[in-house]
Design a protein around this motif. Structure first.
Motif, short mmCIF file in Angstrom:
data_model
loop_
_atom_site.label_atom_id
_atom_site.label_comp_id
_atom_site.label_asym_id
_atom_site.label_seq_id
_atom_site.Cartn_x
_atom_site.Cartn_y
_atom_site.Cartn_z
N GLU A 77 2.28 2.00 -3.41
CA GLU A 77 1.22 2.30 -4.60
C GLU A 77 0.92 4.11 -3.84
O GLU A 77 0.82 4.72 -4.95
CB GLU A 77 -0.05 1.43 -4.14
CG GLU A 77 0.07 0.13 -5.04
CD GLU A 77 -1.33 -0.51 -4.64
OE1 GLU A 77 -1.64 -1.00 -5.91
OE2 GLU A 77 -1.65 -0.89 -3.72
N LEU A 78 1.12 4.23 -2.62
CA LEU A 78 0.82 5.58 -2.22
C LEU A 78 1.96 6.46 -2.93
O LEU A 78 1.61 7.47 -3.44
CB LEU A 78 0.84 5.84 -0.84
CG LEU A 78 -0.40 5.54 0.15
CD1 LEU A 78 -0.27 5.45 1.48
CD2 LEU A 78 -1.45 6.59 -0.21
N ASN B 220 0.89 -1.41 -0.06
CA ASN B 220 0.02 0.02 -0.05
C ASN B 220 0.91 1.18 -0.02
O ASN B 220 0.58 2.17 -0.77
CB ASN B 220 -1.01 0.10 1.28
CG ASN B 220 -2.16 0.86 1.12
OD1 ASN B 220 -2.93 0.75 0.06
ND2 ASN B 220 -2.21 1.92 1.94
N ASN B 221 2.02 1.06 0.87
CA ASN B 221 2.75 2.34 0.80
C ASN B 221 3.41 2.71 -0.52
O ASN B 221 3.50 3.91 -0.90
CB ASN B 221 4.07 2.23 1.93
CG ASN B 221 3.37 2.13 3.17
OD1 ASN B 221 2.15 2.52 3.44
ND2 ASN B 221 4.31 1.80 4.27
N GLU C 117 1.52 7.21 -6.45
CA GLU C 117 0.46 7.90 -6.59
C GLU C 117 1.05 9.56 -6.32
O GLU C 117 0.74 10.55 -7.11
CB GLU C 117 -0.87 7.77 -5.77
CG GLU C 117 -2.15 8.50 -6.07
CD GLU C 117 -3.17 7.95 -5.10
OE1 GLU C 117 -3.99 7.45 -5.52
OE2 GLU C 117 -2.86 8.13 -4.15
#
Ligand SMILES: Nc1ncnc2c1ncn2[C@@H]1O[C@H](COP(=O)(O)OP(=O)(O)O)[C@@H](O)[C@H]1O
Ligand SMILES: [Mg+2]
Lengths: 310, 431
Positions: free
Chosen positions: B190-191, B187-188, B194
């Motif tokens: 992907e963050l 998730n990090n 982004e």
């Protein structure tokens, strides 16, 4: 309108730190590693969505979500877990009555979307639950039991459910999926009790399609089949209400059917609440095309042949 | 299975002699070629065996001075043994040989007489009987050897499948444990991606703004518009002050994943080879990492490791033993509890103690814990093989394993392994 509130619970702070920036722009985000803190928030604050881990030192996620259901019924409940044991998933359905079971590691876009949908529904529910009225049962509820050749199980169900029925419900029997679909189209069925394998037919696609087009129908799955991934799909794509193992425990089945009827009544009387059971679309790939019989059934469901009679 | 072989197959159809036959004539019969291999001849009267006369007895008579002259004209009945060994024709080889060996006089001077319903049916030679028995025995022992080999291989199969079952559970546990760090690491990342895209867009916005300001032909209004755009982009980026802590988390998570994977690798070390330099405390640590999933939140592990010399052993097998002891201990703890792991050296042996304060067991259970397939756990949780296999593995290592337990208080398993260089004598004295 103010931002919807999300509540994340996980014993690993790094998970919380990672989730928070993902949602901060569009939501008010609460997070804690302590389930009892989470319960306090649910009590004192308006929470639209709660997302909980399963394995935590002081309380299991399924248990937290069960308590959340009592404290704040309008809150949408999701489980986010890295473990895939069947017991946990069963508890998540039967106790937590969760909206989604999400596995770790997750895909960021998908999670954002799932939580976003839950928040939208949660916003609407907050209002709907204020006007919930429980009307006395006017008509008996039609219960459809789908059982293959498992005569033993059929008898037990007839026994248990039949006894509790009295004026409240009426039992209908199907011994294969064709009969079941026919009855579903003809009678105004409120509760379905089914195995996953009816003789050699797989009933899960039917269960999923049914929830998609008849959200007020409440399904209780009673099966010997024990596969975690199947169950997760039945939660996310079929929003089944209960998942009970065979051999059937009488007490469990009778309690489950009782509350299934109650839940059906709630969904029928307050259709907005049925929105909380919105299902994830079933991915249809060329290899996994629906059998003709089922797609026929879906077309009829879609057509909304509503001349159902009791 | 084969039907029991009877004495019938050994029957030699010898023509019997009458009790009235003369001794000197009987001497002639013994010389006949068809009787060459016989030790004795049967004496039959009216179809019933009444005795045997042996070559040995005849020789005794004939070798005496005037023996032939004194006895030659007598009836054989006067010399014969009146109590021959009689064996029914349908008796099994085994029973017959048991009877024959029990009733024959040694050295063997006679054959035995075979009867059917009490009537003479032939003669059996003791040597033939023994040979047949020997053959049977050797085929038995071949069967025995085969059965033994099969058992052994199915046992090693069992050992393997217990290992796979417990390992499978553990691997599943560890795999799931990896999912948590994997969850936030992914998730990090992907963050970051982004954010990276947003930053790039913001930078492009600034570059364009700069161009517009430098170029002569841009309008005031156009610049103002671009300024707003850039402000918005910048706002979307947010503070970004947590980027560093998210990066730290990510690195930490990757470290955890690497740890878990390497402990799995250590643990499963498929090679069954003996190694010379194994630190038992390391083995316990590896096993604990693997079992962590079963233990965490519920069981506190207290370690009291002593200094142990390096041992010569099969680490993957010892790990299996320790994993089973630790899992059993964890399963015996119903709510919260403690497992004590202690190692020390005493009497030229390494001692490894796994102790829990779980529910314990009564003596009748304790007596059976090392039996294969003995389990008190529900299907799916227990195979009943863990301790049986542990016992065997520890024996292969020249050590022993013992148990002490009290209901409601807890259980202690002690594994003792010989230290390198400790002679058998030293160990014998020590025990
Ligand atoms: N630490 C312990 N405390 C209590 N009982 C134990 C303990 N270890 C083993 N046992 C008993 O011994 C039995 C056999 O153990 P084991 O051979 O490892 O098989 P399994 O764990 O599959 O049952 C267990 O079922 C349990 O009854
Ligand atoms: Mg065991």
């Amino acid at each position: 309108m103010s931002k919807p509130t999300l509540l994340f619970v996980d014993d690993e702070e790094r998970i919380l730190r990672s989730l928070t920036p993902m949602f901060r722009a569009d939501y008010r985000v609460l997070s804690t590693t302590d389930p009892s803190r989470a319960l306090a928030w649910l009590r004192d604050d308006k929470v639209h969505v709660i997302v909980s881990d399963q394995r935590m030192p002081t309380m299991l996620g399924a248990e937290l979500l069960r308590q959340a259901r009592e404290i704040s019924p309008a809150t949408m409940r999701l489980l986010l877990t890295g473990y895939s044991d069947l017991e946990a998933a069963m508890a998540a359905v039967n106790d937590g009555e969760i909206y989604r079971y999400v596995s770790k590691p997750w895909n960021m876009q998908e999670l954002r979307q799932t939580v976003g949908q839950a928040a939208q529904i949660g916003l609407r529910l907050a209002e709907a639950y204020q006007y919930v009225t429980t009307t006395p049962a006017a008509q008996p509820i039609n219960i459809l039991v789908i059982e293959g050749d498992d005569a033993g199980a059929g008898n037990t169900i007839r026994d248990i459910v039949g006894q509790g029925c009295d004026m409240e419900c009426k039992l209908h029997w199907a011994h294969n999926l064709e009969q079941a679909m026919e009855l579903l189209m003809q009678k105004d069925i409120g509760v379905v009790i089914t195995d996953l394998h009816i003789n050699d037919q797989d009933a899960s696609a039917t269960v999923k399609a049914l929830k998609r087009y008849r959200p007020h129908v409440v399904t209780v799955v009673v099966t010997r089949f024990r596969d975690n991934n199947t169950l997760i799909d039945l939660i996310n794509q079929g929003q089944i209400y209960r998942f009970l193992p065979k051999p059937i425990s009488r007490g469990l089945l009778s309690r489950s059917v009782q509350s299934a009827m109650q839940h059906h009544r709630l969904l029928r009387d307050s259709p907005q609440i049925a929105a909380r059971h919105a299902v994830e679309p079933v991915a249809e790939t060329p290899q996994r095309r629906l059998p003709a019989q089922l797609s026929g059934f879906i077309n009829r469901l879609r057509g909304g042949l509503s001349q159902a009679n009791g | 299975m084969s039907v029991a072989v009877t004495i019938a197959s050994l029957t030699i159809p010898v023509s019997p002699i009458s009790p009235h036959a003369l001794v000197e004539d009987v001497g002639e019969y013994f010389l006949a070629p068809e009787n060459e291999q016989l030790l004795s001849l049967p004496v039959v009267d009216d179809g019933r065996p009444v005795g045997v006369i042996s070559r040995y007895q005849m020789m005794n008579v004939f070798l005496k001075r005037y023996g032939r002259e004194l006895h030659g004209r007598k009836e054989i009945a006067t010399l014969m043994n009146r109590n021959p060994v009689l064996i029914p024709v349908d008796q099994s080889m085994e029973d017959a040989s048991r009877y024959v060996t029990g009733n024959m006089r040694f050295p063997i001077t006679e054959d035995f007489v075979i009867v059917r319903d009490g009537r003479y049916a032939g003669v059996g030679v003791v040597m033939d009987l023994l040979k047949a028995m020997e053959q049977q025995l050797s085929s038995r022992s071949q069967q025995l050897a085969r059965a033994y080999r099969e058992l052994k291989s199915s046992q090693s199969h069992l050992v393997q499948s217990e290992k796979m079952a417990s390992l499978g559970q553990m691997v599943a546990g560890v795999a799931h444990e990896i999912n948590t760090p994997l969850g936030y690491v992914r998730n990090n990342v992907e963050l970051f991606l982004e954010r990276q895209r947003l930053q790039a867009a913001t930078l492009d916005g600034y570059t364009l703004l700069l161009h517009m300001m430098e170029s002569a032909d841009s309008s005031e209004a156009g610049i103002a518009l671009q300024l707003d755009e850039v402000r918005q982009l910048h706002a979307d980026l947010g503070g970004g002050d947590e980027t560093e802590s998210l990066l730290d988390d990510t690195l930490y998570g990757i470290g955890q994943i690497a740890d878990l994977v390497s402990s799995l690798k250590d643990f499963s070390r498929v090679d069954q080879a003996m190694s010379d330099d194994i630190d038992i405390n390391d083995c316990l640590e590896t096993t604990l990492k693997i079992a962590h999933n079963t233990l965490k939140h519920r069981v506190q592990v207290v370690k009291k490791y002593g200094v142990l010399p390096a041992l010569r052993c099969m680490p993957s097998k010892l790990n299996q033993v320790f994993l089973n002891l630790i899992t059993n201990a964890a399963q015996a703890i119903e709510q919260q509890g403690t497992i004590l792991l202690r190692t020390y050296v005493e009497n030229a042996r390494a001692h490894i103690v796994v102790e829990d304060n779980g529910k314990g067991m009564p003596p009748e259970v304790m007596a059976k814990v090392f039996d294969p397939f003995f389990t008190t756990k529900p299907v799916g949780q227990g195979t009943g093989l863990g301790l049986a296999i542990a016992y065997q593995i520890i024996q292969e290592h020249g050590g022993d394993i013992r148990v002490a337990s009290r209901v409601g208080q807890g259980t202690r398993f002690v594994v003792r392994l010989p230290l390198p260089g400790a002679s058998d004598d030293a160990l014998a004295v020590a025990s």
